[in-house]
Motif scaffolding. Structure first.
Motif, PDB file in Angstrom:
ATOM      1  N   GLY A 103      56.988  41.055  34.248  1.00 51.69           N
ATOM      2  CA  GLY A 103      55.922  41.728  33.508  1.00 51.69           C
ATOM      3  C   GLY A 103      54.563  41.748  34.177  1.00 51.69           C
ATOM      4  N   ALA A 104      54.496  41.350  35.454  1.00 48.81           N
ATOM      5  CA  ALA A 104      53.206  41.393  36.161  1.00 48.81           C
ATOM      6  C   ALA A 104      52.730  42.836  36.315  1.00 48.81           C
ATOM      7  CB  ALA A 104      53.340  40.745  37.533  1.00 48.81           C
ATOM      8  N   SER A 105      51.432  43.037  36.150  1.00 53.04           N
ATOM      9  CA  SER A 105      50.845  44.383  36.292  1.00 53.04           C
ATOM     10  C   SER A 105      50.230  44.597  37.661  1.00 53.04           C
ATOM     11  CB  SER A 105      49.743  44.590  35.236  1.00 53.04           C
ATOM     12  OG  SER A 105      50.251  44.412  33.947  1.00 53.04           O
ATOM     13  N   GLY A 106      50.008  43.499  38.385  1.00 51.27           N
ATOM     14  CA  GLY A 106      49.415  43.600  39.716  1.00 51.27           C
ATOM     15  C   GLY A 106      49.969  42.514  40.605  1.00 51.27           C
ATOM     16  N   TYR A 107      49.918  42.742  41.918  1.00 50.25           N
ATOM     17  CA  TYR A 107      50.482  41.783  42.871  1.00 50.25           C
ATOM     18  C   TYR A 107      49.637  41.820  44.133  1.00 50.25           C
ATOM     19  CZ  TYR A 107      54.291  38.947  44.800  1.00 50.25           C
ATOM     20  OH  TYR A 107      55.049  37.927  45.306  1.00 50.25           O
ATOM     21  N   LEU A 108      48.937  40.711  44.401  1.00 48.05           N
ATOM     22  CA  LEU A 108      47.999  40.662  45.528  1.00 48.05           C
ATOM     23  C   LEU A 108      48.275  39.479  46.430  1.00 48.05           C
ATOM     24  CD1 LEU A 108      44.290  41.273  44.440  1.00 48.05           C
ATOM     25  CD2 LEU A 108      45.654  42.637  46.014  1.00 48.05           C
ATOM     26  N   LEU A 109      48.164  39.680  47.736  1.00 47.81           N
ATOM     27  CA  LEU A 109      48.213  38.567  48.673  1.00 47.81           C
ATOM     28  C   LEU A 109      46.863  37.857  48.662  1.00 47.81           C
ATOM     29  CD1 LEU A 109      50.013  40.288  51.681  1.00 47.81           C
ATOM     30  CD2 LEU A 109      50.991  38.643  50.080  1.00 47.81           C
ATOM     31  N   LYS A 110      46.886  36.529  48.741  1.00 46.45           N
ATOM     32  CA  LYS A 110      45.639  35.766  48.708  1.00 46.45           C
ATOM     33  C   LYS A 110      44.726  36.122  49.878  1.00 46.45           C
ATOM     34  CE  LYS A 110      47.335  31.926  45.945  1.00 46.45           C
ATOM     35  NZ  LYS A 110      47.668  30.489  45.853  1.00 46.45           N
ATOM     36  N   SER A 111      45.311  36.567  50.983  1.00 51.16           N
ATOM     37  CA  SER A 111      44.502  36.966  52.143  1.00 51.16           C
ATOM     38  C   SER A 111      43.685  38.228  51.870  1.00 51.16           C
ATOM     39  CB  SER A 111      45.411  37.200  53.352  1.00 51.16           C
ATOM     40  OG  SER A 111      46.371  38.209  53.063  1.00 51.16           O
ATOM     41  N   MET A 112      44.014  38.950  50.786  1.00 53.84           N
ATOM     42  CA  MET A 112      43.330  40.214  50.464  1.00 53.84           C
ATOM     43  C   MET A 112      42.304  40.066  49.342  1.00 53.84           C
ATOM     44  SD  MET A 112      46.670  42.664  50.233  1.00 53.84           S
ATOM     45  CE  MET A 112      47.665  43.085  51.655  1.00 53.84           C
ATOM     46  N   LEU A 113      42.156  38.853  48.816  1.00 58.06           N
ATOM     47  CA  LEU A 113      41.346  38.691  47.607  1.00 58.06           C
ATOM     48  C   LEU A 113      39.917  39.186  47.773  1.00 58.06           C
ATOM     49  CD1 LEU A 113      42.518  35.222  46.235  1.00 58.06           C
ATOM     50  CD2 LEU A 113      43.291  37.514  45.610  1.00 58.06           C
ATOM     51  N   ARG A 114      39.293  38.827  48.885  1.00 57.30           N
ATOM     52  CA  ARG A 114      37.889  39.202  49.068  1.00 57.30           C
ATOM     53  C   ARG A 114      37.696  40.707  49.031  1.00 57.30           C
ATOM     54  NH1 ARG A 114      33.898  36.040  50.064  1.00 57.30           N
ATOM     55  NH2 ARG A 114      35.267  34.297  50.557  1.00 57.30           N
ATOM     56  N   LYS A 115      38.653  41.445  49.625  1.00 50.79           N
ATOM     57  CA  LYS A 115      38.520  42.905  49.688  1.00 50.79           C
ATOM     58  C   LYS A 115      38.993  43.606  48.426  1.00 50.79           C
ATOM     59  CE  LYS A 115      38.997  43.616  54.698  1.00 50.79           C
ATOM     60  NZ  LYS A 115      39.831  44.221  55.762  1.00 50.79           N
ATOM     61  N   GLU A 116      40.048  43.088  47.801  1.00 49.30           N
ATOM     62  CA  GLU A 116      40.731  43.888  46.779  1.00 49.30           C
ATOM     63  C   GLU A 116      40.745  43.320  45.359  1.00 49.30           C
ATOM     64  OE1 GLU A 116      44.453  45.616  47.883  1.00 49.30           O
ATOM     65  OE2 GLU A 116      43.993  45.595  50.011  1.00 49.30           O
ATOM     66  N   LEU A 117      40.371  42.045  45.185  1.00 45.11           N
ATOM     67  CA  LEU A 117      40.542  41.422  43.868  1.00 45.11           C
ATOM     68  C   LEU A 117      39.786  42.134  42.760  1.00 45.11           C
ATOM     69  CD1 LEU A 117      41.673  39.130  42.107  1.00 45.11           C
ATOM     70  CD2 LEU A 117      39.587  37.855  42.606  1.00 45.11           C
ATOM     71  N   VAL A 118      38.507  42.365  42.984  1.00 45.06           N
ATOM     72  CA  VAL A 118      37.654  42.914  41.919  1.00 45.06           C
ATOM     73  C   VAL A 118      38.153  44.277  41.448  1.00 45.06           C
ATOM     74  CG1 VAL A 118      35.335  43.786  41.436  1.00 45.06           C
ATOM     75  CG2 VAL A 118      35.616  41.578  42.552  1.00 45.06           C
ATOM     76  N   GLU A 119      38.487  45.152  42.404  1.00 46.47           N
ATOM     77  CA  GLU A 119      38.966  46.486  42.019  1.00 46.47           C
ATOM     78  C   GLU A 119      40.357  46.420  41.395  1.00 46.47           C
ATOM     79  OE1 GLU A 119      37.209  49.219  41.659  1.00 46.47           O
ATOM     80  OE2 GLU A 119      35.584  47.895  42.268  1.00 46.47           O
ATOM     81  N   THR A 120      41.168  45.462  41.826  1.00 45.91           N
ATOM     82  CA  THR A 120      42.493  45.283  41.219  1.00 45.91           C
ATOM     83  C   THR A 120      42.350  44.860  39.757  1.00 45.91           C
ATOM     84  OG1 THR A 120      43.547  44.745  43.330  1.00 45.91           O
ATOM     85  CG2 THR A 120      44.667  43.999  41.349  1.00 45.91           C
ATOM     86  N   ILE A 121      41.433  43.940  39.499  1.00 45.82           N
ATOM     87  CA  ILE A 121      41.186  43.513  38.109  1.00 45.82           C
ATOM     88  C   ILE A 121      40.769  44.710  37.260  1.00 45.82           C
ATOM     89  CG2 ILE A 121      39.615  42.198  36.613  1.00 45.82           C
ATOM     90  CD1 ILE A 121      39.582  40.015  38.818  1.00 45.82           C
ATOM     91  N   ARG A 122      39.826  45.496  37.769  1.00 40.99           N
ATOM     92  CA  ARG A 122      39.341  46.656  36.995  1.00 40.99           C
ATOM     93  C   ARG A 122      40.464  47.678  36.787  1.00 40.99           C
ATOM     94  NH1 ARG A 122      34.197  46.339  40.526  1.00 40.99           N
ATOM     95  NH2 ARG A 122      32.818  45.057  39.232  1.00 40.99           N
ATOM     96  N   GLY A 123      41.273  47.893  37.828  1.00 43.55           N
ATOM     97  CA  GLY A 123      42.369  48.865  37.719  1.00 43.55           C
ATOM     98  C   GLY A 123      43.408  48.446  36.698  1.00 43.55           C
TER      99      GLY A 123
END
Length: 210
Positions: A103-123
């Motif tokens: 049931g996960a809605s998103g899947y991020l590598l920890k190496s990408m957090l700085r670049k992608e976390l904030v926009e992933t949360i909003r999306g």
């Protein structure tokens, strides 16, 4: 500036204090986000979710006790609309597929957090699914593969721990011939040359972990 009440309310779940601190710092720097709770185990995550019902949960996969995928399953069983973003070190497609099925809605590598976390949360908060491009490519590569059964995964995990077929058979209460059959199926499904190669492939893809 968004009011606190209208902010995206976030629960952070990770067993590494430094990473939690980093995530909390990133959230604190966003005008439209509020940290409502932290947890370091799957059990704590479930309790925190019941208490705070956050809009978004950031969930580590590898944790002692109840792991992230089990925690997602437990949370979604009680709260079917829960929006959970998995954070992981591993690119493995099998682990990603299990998280998505849970049931996960998103899947991020920890190496990408700085670049992608904030926009992933909003999306994800806006109702979209967000999966990192590297993970999506891994999923696409193995989409037609036969999945290992639970029994095959268990046999392979025991082999990975250094057990011979005879020892695996004794531990699982099955015949040595049955162990050999399971391993033959594993080698075929993973396109592996031998037992060692099968373990390497399975760990890389997140099918098993030690």
């Amino acid at each position: 500036m968004t009011s606190k009440d209208a902010n995206i309310r976030i629960l952070v779940v990770d067993d590494h204090p430094m990473l939690r601190e980093g995530l909390c710092g990133m959230i604190a720097g966003q005008p439209d986000m509020t940290l409502v709770a932290e947890a370091e185990t799957g059990e704590q995550a479930l309790r925190a979710y019941r208490t705070h019902t956050p809009d978004i949960t950031l969930m580590d996969v590898q944790m002692p006790g109840m792991n992230g995928i089990d925690a997602i399953t437990a949370i979604r069983a009680e709260f079917p609309t829960a929006r959970i973003i998995v954070l992981t070190t591993y690119k493995g497609d099998a682990q990603a597929l299990r998280a998505i099925k849970a049931g996960a809605s998103g899947y991020l590598l920890k190496s990408m957090l700085r670049k992608e976390l904030v926009e992933t949360i909003r999306g994800v908060h806006a109702g979209r699914r967000r999966i990192a491009a590297d993970i999506a490519a891994e999923l696409a590569e193995h989409v037609a593969d036969d999945e290992l059964t639970a029994r095959e995964r268990e046999v392979l995990s025991r082999v990975a721990a250094g057990n011979a077929n005879k020892e695996v058979a004794a531990q699982m209460g099955i015949s040595e011939e049955t162990v050999k059959t399971h391993m033959k199926n594993v080698l075929t499904k993973l396109s592996a040359r031998d037992r060692t190669h099968a373990v390497v492939v399975a760990m890389r893809r997140g099918i098993i972990d030690l």
